[in-house]
Design an enzyme around this catalytic site. Structure first.
Site, mmCIF file in Angstrom:
data_model
loop_
_atom_site.group_PDB
_atom_site.id
_atom_site.type_symbol
_atom_site.label_atom_id
_atom_site.label_comp_id
_atom_site.label_asym_id
_atom_site.label_seq_id
_atom_site.Cartn_x
_atom_site.Cartn_y
_atom_site.Cartn_z
ATOM 1 N N GLY A 14 -69.697 -3.321 -95.962
ATOM 2 C CA GLY A 14 -69.114 -2.591 -97.081
ATOM 3 C C GLY A 14 -70.149 -2.153 -98.096
ATOM 4 O O GLY A 14 -70.154 -1.002 -98.542
ATOM 5 N N ARG A 33 -63.091 -8.824 -103.976
ATOM 6 C CA ARG A 33 -62.212 -9.883 -104.459
ATOM 7 C C ARG A 33 -62.958 -10.827 -105.417
ATOM 8 O O ARG A 33 -62.450 -11.230 -106.439
ATOM 9 C CB ARG A 33 -61.628 -10.643 -103.269
ATOM 10 C CG ARG A 33 -60.344 -11.389 -103.539
ATOM 11 C CD ARG A 33 -59.554 -11.537 -102.257
ATOM 12 N NE ARG A 33 -60.395 -12.099 -101.185
ATOM 13 C CZ ARG A 33 -60.466 -13.395 -100.893
ATOM 14 N NH1 ARG A 33 -59.758 -14.269 -101.586
ATOM 15 N NH2 ARG A 33 -61.229 -13.825 -99.914
ATOM 16 N N VAL A 74 -62.973 -4.908 -94.982
ATOM 17 C CA VAL A 74 -62.771 -6.363 -94.952
ATOM 18 C C VAL A 74 -62.456 -6.777 -93.517
ATOM 19 O O VAL A 74 -62.319 -5.948 -92.636
ATOM 20 C CB VAL A 74 -61.651 -6.823 -95.927
ATOM 21 C CG1 VAL A 74 -61.988 -6.424 -97.353
ATOM 22 C CG2 VAL A 74 -60.309 -6.291 -95.524
ATOM 23 N N SER A 128 -69.374 2.559 -86.330
ATOM 24 C CA SER A 128 -70.321 1.882 -85.441
ATOM 25 C C SER A 128 -71.759 2.057 -85.901
ATOM 26 O O SER A 128 -72.121 3.056 -86.505
ATOM 27 C CB SER A 128 -70.199 2.401 -84.009
ATOM 28 O OG SER A 128 -71.143 1.731 -83.200
ATOM 29 N N LYS A 182 -62.869 3.678 -80.961
ATOM 30 C CA LYS A 182 -63.891 2.680 -81.330
ATOM 31 C C LYS A 182 -63.796 1.453 -80.419
ATOM 32 O O LYS A 182 -64.804 0.871 -80.021
ATOM 33 C CB LYS A 182 -63.742 2.259 -82.803
ATOM 34 C CG LYS A 182 -64.682 1.115 -83.235
ATOM 35 C CD LYS A 182 -66.131 1.537 -83.146
ATOM 36 C CE LYS A 182 -67.224 0.521 -83.308
ATOM 37 N NZ LYS A 182 -67.073 -0.821 -83.632
ATOM 38 N N HIS A 185 -65.386 2.330 -77.254
ATOM 39 C CA HIS A 185 -66.834 2.317 -77.517
ATOM 40 C C HIS A 185 -67.381 0.900 -77.363
ATOM 41 O O HIS A 185 -68.408 0.672 -76.721
ATOM 42 C CB HIS A 185 -67.111 2.849 -78.934
ATOM 43 C CG HIS A 185 -68.491 2.524 -79.451
ATOM 44 N ND1 HIS A 185 -68.836 1.265 -79.911
ATOM 45 C CD2 HIS A 185 -69.612 3.260 -79.545
ATOM 46 C CE1 HIS A 185 -70.111 1.260 -80.267
ATOM 47 N NE2 HIS A 185 -70.606 2.472 -80.058
ATOM 48 N N ASN A 186 -66.688 -0.061 -77.949
ATOM 49 C CA ASN A 186 -67.167 -1.442 -77.864
ATOM 50 C C ASN A 186 -67.101 -1.972 -76.444
ATOM 51 O O ASN A 186 -67.986 -2.718 -76.014
ATOM 52 C CB ASN A 186 -66.365 -2.339 -78.808
ATOM 53 C CG ASN A 186 -66.840 -2.216 -80.241
ATOM 54 O OD1 ASN A 186 -67.370 -1.174 -80.642
ATOM 55 N ND2 ASN A 186 -66.661 -3.259 -81.029
ATOM 56 N N GLU A 189 -69.995 -0.671 -74.809
ATOM 57 C CA GLU A 189 -71.140 -1.442 -75.349
ATOM 58 C C GLU A 189 -71.301 -2.747 -74.546
ATOM 59 O O GLU A 189 -72.409 -3.110 -74.132
ATOM 60 C CB GLU A 189 -70.871 -1.733 -76.825
ATOM 61 C CG GLU A 189 -71.794 -2.711 -77.516
ATOM 62 C CD GLU A 189 -71.325 -2.982 -78.968
ATOM 63 O OE1 GLU A 189 -71.131 -2.022 -79.732
ATOM 64 O OE2 GLU A 189 -71.144 -4.169 -79.318
ATOM 65 N N TYR A 190 -70.197 -3.430 -74.298
ATOM 66 C CA TYR A 190 -70.235 -4.669 -73.504
ATOM 67 C C TYR A 190 -70.797 -4.392 -72.111
ATOM 68 O O TYR A 190 -71.596 -5.165 -71.590
ATOM 69 C CB TYR A 190 -68.826 -5.254 -73.338
ATOM 70 C CG TYR A 190 -68.309 -6.126 -74.454
ATOM 71 C CD1 TYR A 190 -68.367 -5.734 -75.775
ATOM 72 C CD2 TYR A 190 -67.727 -7.359 -74.159
ATOM 73 C CE1 TYR A 190 -67.858 -6.532 -76.788
ATOM 74 C CE2 TYR A 190 -67.219 -8.174 -75.169
ATOM 75 C CZ TYR A 190 -67.279 -7.756 -76.481
ATOM 76 O OH TYR A 190 -66.771 -8.553 -77.472
ATOM 77 N N ARG A 287 -69.083 -12.800 -70.094
ATOM 78 C CA ARG A 287 -69.256 -13.543 -71.346
ATOM 79 C C ARG A 287 -68.373 -14.791 -71.306
ATOM 80 O O ARG A 287 -68.775 -15.862 -71.757
ATOM 81 C CB ARG A 287 -68.877 -12.676 -72.559
ATOM 82 C CG ARG A 287 -69.860 -11.555 -72.821
ATOM 83 C CD ARG A 287 -69.694 -10.984 -74.218
ATOM 84 N NE ARG A 287 -70.473 -9.756 -74.366
ATOM 85 C CZ ARG A 287 -70.631 -9.096 -75.516
ATOM 86 N NH1 ARG A 287 -70.058 -9.549 -76.621
ATOM 87 N NH2 ARG A 287 -71.346 -8.001 -75.573
HETATM 88 C C1 6PG Z 1 -70.723 -1.458 -83.525
HETATM 89 C C2 6PG Z 1 -70.423 -2.769 -82.853
HETATM 90 C C3 6PG Z 1 -69.737 -3.735 -83.752
HETATM 91 C C4 6PG Z 1 -69.329 -5.037 -83.064
HETATM 92 C C5 6PG Z 1 -70.466 -5.875 -82.631
HETATM 93 C C6 6PG Z 1 -70.096 -7.286 -82.199
HETATM 94 O O1 6PG Z 1 -70.268 -0.470 -82.978
HETATM 95 O O2 6PG Z 1 -71.411 -1.432 -84.542
HETATM 96 O O3 6PG Z 1 -69.578 -2.519 -81.782
HETATM 97 O O4 6PG Z 1 -68.605 -3.092 -84.257
HETATM 98 O O5 6PG Z 1 -68.585 -5.771 -83.953
HETATM 99 O O6 6PG Z 1 -71.149 -5.247 -81.621
HETATM 100 O O7 6PG Z 1 -69.200 -7.325 -81.160
HETATM 101 P P1 6PG Z 1 -68.983 -8.710 -80.363
HETATM 102 O O8 6PG Z 1 -69.129 -9.791 -81.355
HETATM 103 O O9 6PG Z 1 -67.617 -8.645 -79.798
HETATM 104 O O10 6PG Z 1 -70.061 -8.746 -79.330
#
Ligand code: 6PG
Length: 480
Positions: A14, A33, A74, A128, A182, A185-186, A189-190, A287
């Site tokens: 933030g 807060r 938040v 992201s 999004k 996207h994650n 990312e994984y 994981r």
């Molecule tokens: C991003 C990431 C982010 C995410 C972390 C952790 O786009 O900046 O995706 O939003 O929270 O990569 O993700 P994990 O804790 O699930 O690995």
């Protein structure tokens, strides 16, 4: 003074987002807060631009120009619901509440409906790029109404990362579309991270290379079509030495991968939409397996059977196998993206969004964790309509996989023979082989289903549903 944008929640993400906004000419209202966080931001970075700090949410809302626009940063879940409630009470019809957290898209759909009923706009916005991205340019994926985009668009464009001269933000679609994209996207990312990890493991345990040697290799790979942020940081991680022990840091880190849920959502959602996202699923499951501490310790103690993982190759063979791994990584990556975009497509159909896949690929080229050179060609493939059915069928990617295919098969075969786990490589290859099979053994499964449950099947030579009067096991066949 009057602010054109406000930020609620001044933890790392933030406050960086607020600073980014201020640095780009926005006047930023601030609320947290606990006021000490707000004070900290003001004392450390008050010079970044124009801020208006507030001690109460009412004061915060009063410091905003109409239509009042506030970004909530938040924790996803209950904390987000609480802030939305407070803001909605203090705001007026036409105002805009933006949730920039990693919220579950179904929550966003629900909240948007509630807030819209009160005459306000609610925008779930994927952000992201981590803390660094929030400060220096994230990739942004806003959902919500077209009308809210008119106010929000210019503000978000002012702070987004820039790729090939374009800001990495686009209006994804109504209500939860932004958080849906999004989420995928994650998931991607994984899978990117898992594929890189499998490549590392093959070089480490299969080829006996050191972390530094492997880090050097990733640095080389980063000059190829694999060029991406995740490959770049992998090299950095592998070069890192632990200060305390002098060992490679990667050897000191506990081998259990954490996760906060977005990958799991991607797979759960894909399952309910009926989209096979095998690459992402294997990444999430891997994981999971890494975290099965007790089982892994016991298996190690008992000593489950398996071959020696060392491949004992000559220098020349080793060089060739490293190239094979690079090709396997690229081919599997293409499969994972194809699957991710399939999920976006299916989600768009299910929830009535009009999502421009080419635009999604374009805003992922900069700012976000999966940013990569490769997304240029992905966006071109969608733009030209060549990836309408599947990214794997676009000529560019069809050819790329043709070139990688033999390497990919060698890697999966060798890994299996040497007892090295490559779930993402192997499942991506199987997916590819499944996709290209003219006939699948699914016909047999249909036969089984009809036998034990009269579930019926379709015939290749006639329309309609058919049922066979199967003989009961151990009894003579009953005539129809
Ligand atoms: C991003 C990431 C982010 C995410 C972390 C952790 O786009 O900046 O995706 O939003 O929270 O990569 O993700 P994990 O804790 O699930 O690995």
């Amino acid at each position: 003074a009057i602010a054109n944008i406000g930020v609620v929640g001044l933890a790392a993400m933030g406050s960086n987002l607020a600073r980014n906004l201020a640095r780009h000419g926005n006047t930023v209202a601030l609320y947290n807060r606990h006021y000490d966080r707000t004070e900290k931001l003001m004392s450390e970075h008050g010079n970044d631009g124009k801020f208006i700090p507030s001690k109460t949410i009412q004061e915060f809302v009063a410091s905003l120009a109409k239509p009042r626009t506030a970004i909530i940063m938040v924790k996803a879940g209950a904390a987000t619901d609480a802030v939305i409630e407070e803001l909605a009470d203090a705001m007026e019809p036409g105002d805009i509440i933006v949730d920039g957290g990693n919220s579950y898209f179904m929550d966003t759909i629900r909240r948007e409906k509630d807030i819209r009923a009160r005459g306000l706009h609610y925008v779930g916005c994927g952000v992201s790029g981590g803390e660094e991205g929030a400060l220096n340019g994230p990739s942004l994926m806003p959902g919500g109404t077209e009308e809210s985009w008119k106010t929000l668009g210019p503000i978000l464009k002012s702070i987004a990362a820039v790729a090939e001269g374009e800001p990495c933000v686009t209006h994804i679609g109504e209500n939860g579309a932004g958080h849906f994209v999004k989420m995928v996207h994650n998931g991607i990312e994984y899978s990117d991270m898992q594929l890189i990890a499998e490549s590392y493991d093959l070089m480490r345990r299969g080829l006996g290379m050191s972390p530094v040697e492997i880090g050097d290799m990733f640095e080389e790979w980063n000059k190829t079509e694999l060029n991406s942020y995740l490959i770049e940081i992998t090299s950095e991680v592998l070069h890192q030495v632990d200060k305390k022990t002098g060992k490679p840091l990667v050897d000191v880190i506990v081998d259990q991968a954490g996760m906060k849920g977005t990958g799991t959502w991607t797979v759960q959602t894909a399952l309910s939409l009926g989209v096979p996202v095998t690459g992402i699923a294997e990444a999430v499951f891997s994981r999971g397996l890494s975290g099965q501490e007790a089982q892994r310790a016991e298996a190690d103690k008992v000593g489950l059977a398996g071959p020696d993982t060392a491949m004992n190759l000559s220098a020349e063979e080793r060089k060739a196998f490293i190239e094979d791994i690079r090709h396997a990584l690229y081919a599997s990556k293409i499969v994972a993206y194809a699957q991710g975009f399939d999920e976006i497509n299916a989600g768009a159909k299910e929830y009535g969004w009009k999502i421009d896949q080419a635009a999604v690929a374009r805003i992922w080229r900069g700012g976000c964790i999966i940013r990569a050179q490769f997304l240029n060609v992905v966006s071109d493939a969608f733009e030209s309509g060549q990836a309408d059915v599947s990214l794997l069928l676009a000529p560019y990617f069809k050819e790329a996989i043709e070139q990688a295919e033999e390497s990919w098969r060698r890697v999966v075969a060798q890994a299996s023979l040497k007892g090295l786990p490559v779930p993402a490589f192997a499942s991506s290859l199987s997916y590819y082989d499944g996709l290209r099979s003219k006939r699948l053994p699914a016909a047999l499964i249909q036969g089984q289903r009809d036998l034990f449950g009269a579930h019926t099947y379709g015939r290749v030579d006639a329309p309609g549903a058919f049922h066979t009067l199967w003989a009961e096991p151990g009894r003579p066949e009953i005539e129809a």
